[in-house]
Every structure is written in structure tokens, then in C-alpha cells.
Design a protein around this motif. Structure first.
Motif, PDB file in Angstrom:
ATOM      1  N   VAL A   1     -55.236  15.484  23.047  1.00  0.00           N
ATOM      2  CA  VAL A   1     -55.965  14.827  24.129  1.00  0.00           C
ATOM      3  C   VAL A   1     -57.335  15.492  24.095  1.00  0.00           C
TER       4      VAL A   1
ATOM      5  N   LEU B   1     -56.938  12.128  31.852  1.00  0.00           N
ATOM      6  CA  LEU B   1     -56.538  12.557  30.512  1.00  0.00           C
ATOM      7  C   LEU B   1     -56.001  11.401  29.683  1.00  0.00           C
ATOM      8  N   ARG B   2     -55.264  10.499  30.297  1.00  0.00           N
ATOM      9  CA  ARG B   2     -54.774   9.325  29.553  1.00  0.00           C
ATOM     10  C   ARG B   2     -55.931   8.431  29.112  1.00  0.00           C
TER      11      ARG B   2
ATOM     12  N   ASP C   1     -56.033  20.133  31.081  1.00  0.00           N
ATOM     13  CA  ASP C   1     -55.445  19.432  29.949  1.00  0.00           C
ATOM     14  C   ASP C   1     -54.439  20.326  29.252  1.00  0.00           C
TER      15      ASP C   1
ATOM     16  N   MET D   1     -60.443  18.286  33.000  1.00  0.00           N
ATOM     17  CA  MET D   1     -60.524  18.699  31.605  1.00  0.00           C
ATOM     18  C   MET D   1     -59.900  20.067  31.417  1.00  0.00           C
TER      19      MET D   1
ATOM     20  N   THR E   1     -49.017  17.546  34.061  1.00  0.00           N
ATOM     21  CA  THR E   1     -50.185  17.022  34.759  1.00  0.00           C
ATOM     22  C   THR E   1     -49.754  15.825  35.601  1.00  0.00           C
TER      23      THR E   1
ATOM     24  N   ASN F   1     -55.717  13.878  37.549  1.00  0.00           N
ATOM     25  CA  ASN F   1     -55.867  14.562  36.259  1.00  0.00           C
ATOM     26  C   ASN F   1     -55.167  13.779  35.153  1.00  0.00           C
ATOM     27  N   ARG F   2     -53.946  13.324  35.405  1.00  0.00           N
ATOM     28  CA  ARG F   2     -53.210  12.557  34.390  1.00  0.00           C
ATOM     29  C   ARG F   2     -53.948  11.266  34.064  1.00  0.00           C
TER      30      ARG F   2
ATOM     31  N   CYS G   1     -60.204  16.791  25.092  1.00  0.00           N
ATOM     32  CA  CYS G   1     -61.101  17.245  26.150  1.00  0.00           C
ATOM     33  C   CYS G   1     -62.405  17.803  25.588  1.00  0.00           C
TER      34      CYS G   1
ATOM     35  N   TRP H   1     -46.224  14.161  29.509  1.00  0.00           N
ATOM     36  CA  TRP H   1     -47.279  14.395  30.487  1.00  0.00           C
ATOM     37  C   TRP H   1     -46.773  15.185  31.698  1.00  0.00           C
TER      38      TRP H   1
END
Length: 193
Positions: free
Chosen positions: A156, A99-100, A150, A134, A91, A95-96, A158, A88
Motif C-alpha cells: 500500500v 489506504l484502500r 499504514d 499514512m 486499520t 484510515n482504511r 504510502c 485490513w
């Protein structure tokens, strides 16, 4: 990552065009759509700058073998959940977090709205910030944009984030790519032609 780390990369073909994959010793760090030489070179520069390592082309590397295998299985319709180690590093912050949550909480064949995802990470009302998270992976319409969002699309997912009113929403890889991925997962009908 310190300057002694190694970033291995390769470009592989997929049902949505060439993808550039990059991995560190920690895991898959980047998937880039429409991996033309121009986009590839831009991403290699970003990896150099952000990770402090010289990316090495390694199409047959052990580090990339499992991501290549799982992506092929996904596009063949036989894999619904990726089980890859992810790095990761590209990011951080909100944002992280988004996304997680997306990676663990929006399964194959499902979608979530930007607002719903904002609520899941404890930030109701942050739908626009989720849209920014995203991301903007390089796409044919904006090949020189930075990859702010992303860094690991498809894995991941998006593409599974849509507008709360039912619209398809935006997508850094281009709307046609998003439609193809959602059709593959059975969310949208397959194109007629």
C-alpha cells in the motif's frame, strides 16, 4: 480474528533494509520497515494484542511466499503492481478508506498530494487527516512508536503521497527510505552516492 487464527511472520532482506512481513489466512496484514529485533518484538506484541493470535515465525511458509516473491520483484524493478490478498484488520474507518484508495488509485511511478487524496475519498480539506492515515511505521528515529497508520507499506504505497506544494512530505519509514522508493519508481533521481 479469533484466537484460533494463525499469524505467520518472517524477516526478509530488501534494498531498503530488513522488512518484517506478517500474514493471516486472509492475507498480508503487516510490513514493517527497519525490522531490528526491538522493532520486530514491538510489532509481534501489537499483532498479538490486535489480532488475538500468537504470531508464529514461519520464514518458508506458503502464506508468505507470494509476498516475499512480489516484494523481491518490486525491488528488482520487474513488478509495478502488487496482486496480493491483504488483511485490513489493523486499520479501520477513515484510515482504511484512505489506504484502500491509495492502493487502487495511485499507480507505480505516480504521486498524489495529501489534499488530492482527501478529495478522492470525499473529504476535501482533510489533508492533515490523510497524513495521519499514512502513518507512523517504526523508523530509526522513533523505534518505539506504535504502528498507527499504514500497516502494509510499500504494497500500500504510502511513499507515493507527497505535499501539495511539491515537497516530499513525511514518512514513517524515514525520509531516506521514501526517497529510495520514489527513486526506484522513477519519481526522483537516483542518489548521486
Amino acid at each position: 480474528m479469533d484466537s484460533n487464527g494463525v499469524v505467520e511472520w518472517a524477516v526478509v532482506e530488501s534494498d531498503i533494509g530488513p522488512l518484517m512481513l506478517a500474514a493471516t489466512e486472509t492475507g498480508l496484514v503487516s510490513v514493517v520497515f527497519h525490522a531490528t529485533p526491538e522493532i520486530r518484538d514491538r510489532m509481534l506484541e501489537r499483532l498479538r494484542a490486535r489480532l488475538g493470535a500468537e504470531p508464529v515465525e514461519a520464514p518458508g511458509s506458503a502464506r508468505l511466499a507470494e509476498p516475499v516473491r512480489q516484494l523481491a520483484a518490486y525491488f528488482a524493478g520487474t513488478l509495478r503492481e502488487f496482486s496480493l490478498d491483504l488483511d485490513w484488520s489493523l486499520t479501520a474507518g477513515f484510515n482504511r478508506q484512505v489506504l484502500r484508495e491509495l492502493a487502487r488509485g495511485v499507480p507505480y511511478g505516480a504521486v498524489a498530494g495529501y489534499g488530492e487524496l482527501a478529495e478522492r475519498v470525499g473529504q476535501p480539506g482533510a489533508a492533515q487527516a490523510v497524513g495521519a492515515a499514512m502513518g507512523s511505521n517504526p523508523s530509526p528515529s522513533s523505534r518505539l512508536r506504535s504502528n498507527r497508520g499504514d500497516p502494509i507499506p510499500v504494497v500500500v504505497p504510502c511513499h507515493r503521497v507527497v505535499e501539495n506544494d511539491g515537497g516530499i512530505g513525511g514518512f514513517g519509514g524515514g525520509l531516506e527510505t521514501k526517497r529510495q522508493l520514489l527513486a526506484l519508481e522513477g519519481v526522483l533521481p537516483q542518489p548521486l552516492f
